[in-house]
Enzyme design. Structure first.
Site, PDB file in Angstrom:
ATOM      1  N   ASN A 175       2.393  -2.859  -2.682  1.00 37.90           N
ATOM      2  CA  ASN A 175       2.335  -1.496  -2.151  1.00 37.90           C
ATOM      3  C   ASN A 175       3.481  -1.398  -1.151  1.00 37.90           C
ATOM      4  O   ASN A 175       3.385  -1.913  -0.047  1.00 37.90           O
ATOM      5  CB  ASN A 175       0.974  -1.275  -1.464  1.00 37.90           C
ATOM      6  CG  ASN A 175       0.901   0.054  -0.739  1.00 37.90           C
ATOM      7  OD1 ASN A 175       1.707   0.944  -0.983  1.00 37.90           O
ATOM      8  ND2 ASN A 175      -0.073   0.190   0.154  1.00 37.90           N
ATOM      9  N   TRP A 176       4.568  -0.774  -1.601  1.00 35.08           N
ATOM     10  CA  TRP A 176       5.774  -0.772  -0.779  1.00 35.08           C
ATOM     11  C   TRP A 176       5.647   0.128   0.449  1.00 35.08           C
ATOM     12  O   TRP A 176       6.430   0.023   1.384  1.00 35.08           O
ATOM     13  CB  TRP A 176       6.972  -0.327  -1.612  1.00 35.08           C
ATOM     14  CG  TRP A 176       7.427  -1.311  -2.652  1.00 35.08           C
ATOM     15  CD1 TRP A 176       6.803  -2.480  -3.029  1.00 35.08           C
ATOM     16  CD2 TRP A 176       8.609  -1.221  -3.454  1.00 35.08           C
ATOM     17  NE1 TRP A 176       7.526  -3.105  -4.011  1.00 35.08           N
ATOM     18  CE2 TRP A 176       8.648  -2.361  -4.290  1.00 35.08           C
ATOM     19  CE3 TRP A 176       9.648  -0.285  -3.554  1.00 35.08           C
ATOM     20  CZ2 TRP A 176       9.680  -2.585  -5.201  1.00 35.08           C
ATOM     21  CZ3 TRP A 176      10.677  -0.511  -4.467  1.00 35.08           C
ATOM     22  CH2 TRP A 176      10.692  -1.650  -5.274  1.00 35.08           C
ATOM     23  N   LYS A 177       4.698   1.044   0.428  1.00 32.25           N
ATOM     24  CA  LYS A 177       4.527   2.027   1.526  1.00 32.25           C
ATOM     25  C   LYS A 177       5.848   2.776   1.748  1.00 32.25           C
ATOM     26  O   LYS A 177       6.575   3.017   0.776  1.00 32.25           O
ATOM     27  CB  LYS A 177       4.037   1.329   2.791  1.00 32.25           C
ATOM     28  CG  LYS A 177       2.833   0.421   2.535  1.00 32.25           C
ATOM     29  CD  LYS A 177       2.160  -0.027   3.775  1.00 32.25           C
ATOM     30  CE  LYS A 177       1.064  -1.015   3.420  1.00 32.25           C
ATOM     31  NZ  LYS A 177       0.268  -1.436   4.563  1.00 32.25           N
ATOM     32  N   SER A 225      -3.053  -8.679   4.525  1.00 38.29           N
ATOM     33  CA  SER A 225      -2.279  -9.835   4.985  1.00 38.29           C
ATOM     34  C   SER A 225      -2.334 -11.009   4.007  1.00 38.29           C
ATOM     35  O   SER A 225      -2.367 -12.165   4.424  1.00 38.29           O
ATOM     36  CB  SER A 225      -2.727 -10.255   6.389  1.00 38.29           C
ATOM     37  OG  SER A 225      -2.519  -9.184   7.304  1.00 38.29           O
ATOM     38  N   GLU A 236      -4.640   3.839   4.797  1.00 35.93           N
ATOM     39  CA  GLU A 236      -3.674   4.616   5.597  1.00 35.93           C
ATOM     40  C   GLU A 236      -3.729   6.085   5.227  1.00 35.93           C
ATOM     41  O   GLU A 236      -3.528   6.957   6.070  1.00 35.93           O
ATOM     42  CB  GLU A 236      -2.259   4.028   5.426  1.00 35.93           C
ATOM     43  CG  GLU A 236      -2.138   2.702   6.169  1.00 35.93           C
ATOM     44  CD  GLU A 236      -1.147   1.725   5.576  1.00 35.93           C
ATOM     45  OE1 GLU A 236      -0.276   2.132   4.784  1.00 35.93           O
ATOM     46  OE2 GLU A 236      -1.251   0.525   5.919  1.00 35.93           O
ATOM     47  N   GLY A 266       0.942  -5.633   0.844  1.00 35.65           N
ATOM     48  CA  GLY A 266       1.861  -4.768   1.581  1.00 35.65           C
ATOM     49  C   GLY A 266       3.117  -5.528   1.967  1.00 35.65           C
ATOM     50  O   GLY A 266       4.055  -5.678   1.189  1.00 35.65           O
ATOM     51  N   GLY A 267       3.126  -6.058   3.203  1.00 30.44           N
ATOM     52  CA  GLY A 267       4.314  -6.703   3.761  1.00 30.44           C
ATOM     53  C   GLY A 267       4.960  -7.734   2.849  1.00 30.44           C
ATOM     54  O   GLY A 267       6.185  -7.748   2.667  1.00 30.44           O
ATOM     55  N   GLY A 314      -1.882  -5.409   7.489  1.00 27.97           N
ATOM     56  CA  GLY A 314      -0.676  -5.410   8.320  1.00 27.97           C
ATOM     57  C   GLY A 314      -0.888  -6.031   9.689  1.00 27.97           C
ATOM     58  O   GLY A 314      -0.045  -5.902  10.574  1.00 27.97           O
ATOM     59  N   GLU A 332      -9.922  -3.780   0.685  1.00 28.71           N
ATOM     60  CA  GLU A 332      -8.969  -3.990   1.769  1.00 28.71           C
ATOM     61  C   GLU A 332      -9.656  -3.737   3.108  1.00 28.71           C
ATOM     62  O   GLU A 332      -9.767  -2.581   3.542  1.00 28.71           O
ATOM     63  CB  GLU A 332      -7.794  -3.026   1.627  1.00 28.71           C
ATOM     64  CG  GLU A 332      -7.023  -3.183   0.341  1.00 28.71           C
ATOM     65  CD  GLU A 332      -5.563  -2.779   0.504  1.00 28.71           C
ATOM     66  OE1 GLU A 332      -4.716  -3.617   0.213  1.00 28.71           O
ATOM     67  OE2 GLU A 332      -5.297  -1.660   0.956  1.00 28.71           O
ATOM     68  N   HIS A 336      -6.030   4.597  -0.306  1.00 30.55           N
ATOM     69  CA  HIS A 336      -5.583   3.569   0.644  1.00 30.55           C
ATOM     70  C   HIS A 336      -6.050   3.945   2.049  1.00 30.55           C
ATOM     71  O   HIS A 336      -6.071   5.123   2.413  1.00 30.55           O
ATOM     72  CB  HIS A 336      -4.057   3.430   0.591  1.00 30.55           C
ATOM     73  CG  HIS A 336      -3.582   2.217   1.313  1.00 30.55           C
ATOM     74  ND1 HIS A 336      -3.427   2.187   2.674  1.00 30.55           N
ATOM     75  CD2 HIS A 336      -3.267   0.976   0.861  1.00 30.55           C
ATOM     76  CE1 HIS A 336      -3.032   0.966   3.031  1.00 30.55           C
ATOM     77  NE2 HIS A 336      -2.927   0.218   1.948  1.00 30.55           N
TER      78      HIS A 336
END
Ligand code: PEP
Length: 256
Positions: free
Chosen positions: A10-12, A215, A99, A236-237, A175, A169, A97
Site C-alpha cells: 500500500n504505497w499511500k 509494521s 487512514e 505500508g512502509g 506505521g 490491521e 483502510h
C-alpha cells in the site's frame, strides 16, 4: 485448505508517477523467484496506476488502487470509480483502510458500498478491519472487528467472496513500528475466519485469505506468516523499498 499467500504493498501518498515504473520493475526483479508461490500486488495512488500497470506488463505483479467510489460516474470530485480502475488494467483495490476511516470520514456503511462496488466490478478487494489501541485496551477487539465485518460485507454472497480478501490491521500497529505478536494476530485472524463462516458458511470461509498489516517487515514476517490463519500481508512502509518488500515475499514463499 491451502490458500495462496497474498502480499500487497500500500504505497499511500508516497510515490510520484515519475518514480512508479522504476519501483514496480525493481519489485518484479527482486521477487521473480517467488512469483509462482505468492500473489504479489502493488496498490498505488490513483495518479500512478497507469504507469504501474504498464511497468508490470509481462510480470506477475498485480496492480491496484487504494480506494474506489461506489457509483459508476458522476459529480463526486476527487473520487475514482471501479469502472475507471478496470479501464486502466488494474485488478485490485483496498477498501476501508484505517487512514480513510480516521481522516476521511469513512464508515462501515461507506466501506460496504465501496467493497460491494469493487467486487461487482470484478476487482479483488482487500477490505481492511482493525481496532484502535483504546478499543483493544477496553477489551472491544471482537466487538469492533465483528461489526466492521458484518456491516462491511452486508449483502455480499459466498460467490462474491471469491474476490474478497480481508486485511486485519490493528490501527496501533500501522506505521508505528509496533507489531502485534504472532499469537495476538492469530487470535484475531481466527476470530475473523469464524465470523466469515457465520456470514458465508464454513467452506467459503476456509477459502478467504486474511492478511495481516501493521509494521510487517522482513525481520518479523516469517513468524507472522507461519500462523495458521495469516495468509499474507498488507504492507505500508516496507513496500516502498524493493529489497524490503522482497524480503517479506520471500518469507511468504517459504511459509508452510
Ligand atoms: C498499512 O498502511 O496498510 C500498513 C500496514 O502500514 P505499515 O506497514 O507502514 O505499518
Amino acid at each position: 485448505m491451502s490458500r495462496k499467500k497474498i502480499i500487497a504493498g500500500n504505497w499511500k501518498m508516497n510515490v510520484k508517477p515519475s518514480e512508479t515504473a522504476a519501483l514496480v520493475k525493481a519489485i518484479a526483479e527482486a521477487t521473480a523467484a517467488y512469483a509462482d508461490k505468492v500473489e504479489i500486488v502493488c496498490c498505488t495512488p490513483a495518479i500512478d496506476v497507469l504507469e504501474a500497470v504498464a511497468a508490470a506488463k509481462g510480470t506477475t505483479i498485480g496492480v491496484g488502487t487504494e480506494n474506489c467510489h461506489w457509483e459508476d460516474h458522476g459529480a463526486f470530485t476527487g473520487e475514482i470509480s471501479t469502472g475507471m480502475i478496470v479501464d486502466t488494467g488494474a485488478t485490485y483495490v483496498i477498501t476501508g483502510h484505517s487512514e480513510r476511516r480516521q481522516y476521511f470520514g469513512e464508515t462501515d456503511e461507506t466501506v460496504n458500498k465501496r467493497t460491494t462496488a469493487a467486487i461487482k466490478a470484478g476487482l479483488t478487494c482487500m477490505m481492511c478491519v482493525g481496532e484502535t489501541l483504546d478499543e483493544r485496551e477496553a477489551d472491544l477487539v471482537n466487538e469492533v472487528i465483528g461489526r466492521q465485518l458484518k456491516v462491511g460485507l452486508k449483502g455480499l454472497t459466498a460467490n462474491d467472496a471469491a474476490k474478497l480478501v480481508i486485511a486485519y490491521e490493528p490501527v496501533w500497529a500501522i506505521g508505528t513500528g509496533k507489531t502485534a505478536t504472532p499469537a495476538q494476530a492469530q487470535q484475531v485472524h481466527a476470530f475473523i475466519r469464524e465470523t466469515l463462516a457465520k456470514l458465508f458458511g464454513e467452506a467459503t470461509a476456509e477459502t478467504i485469505r486474511i492478511q495481516y498489516g501493521g509494521s510487517m517487515k522482513p525481520g518479523n514476517a516469517a513468524e507472522l506468516l507461519a500462523q495458521k490463519d495469516i495468509d499474507g500481508g498488507l504492507i505500508g512502509g516496507a513496500a516502498l523499498k524493493a529489497a524490503d518488500f522482497a524480503g517479506i515475499i520471500s518469507a511468504a514463499a517459504n511459509a508452510k
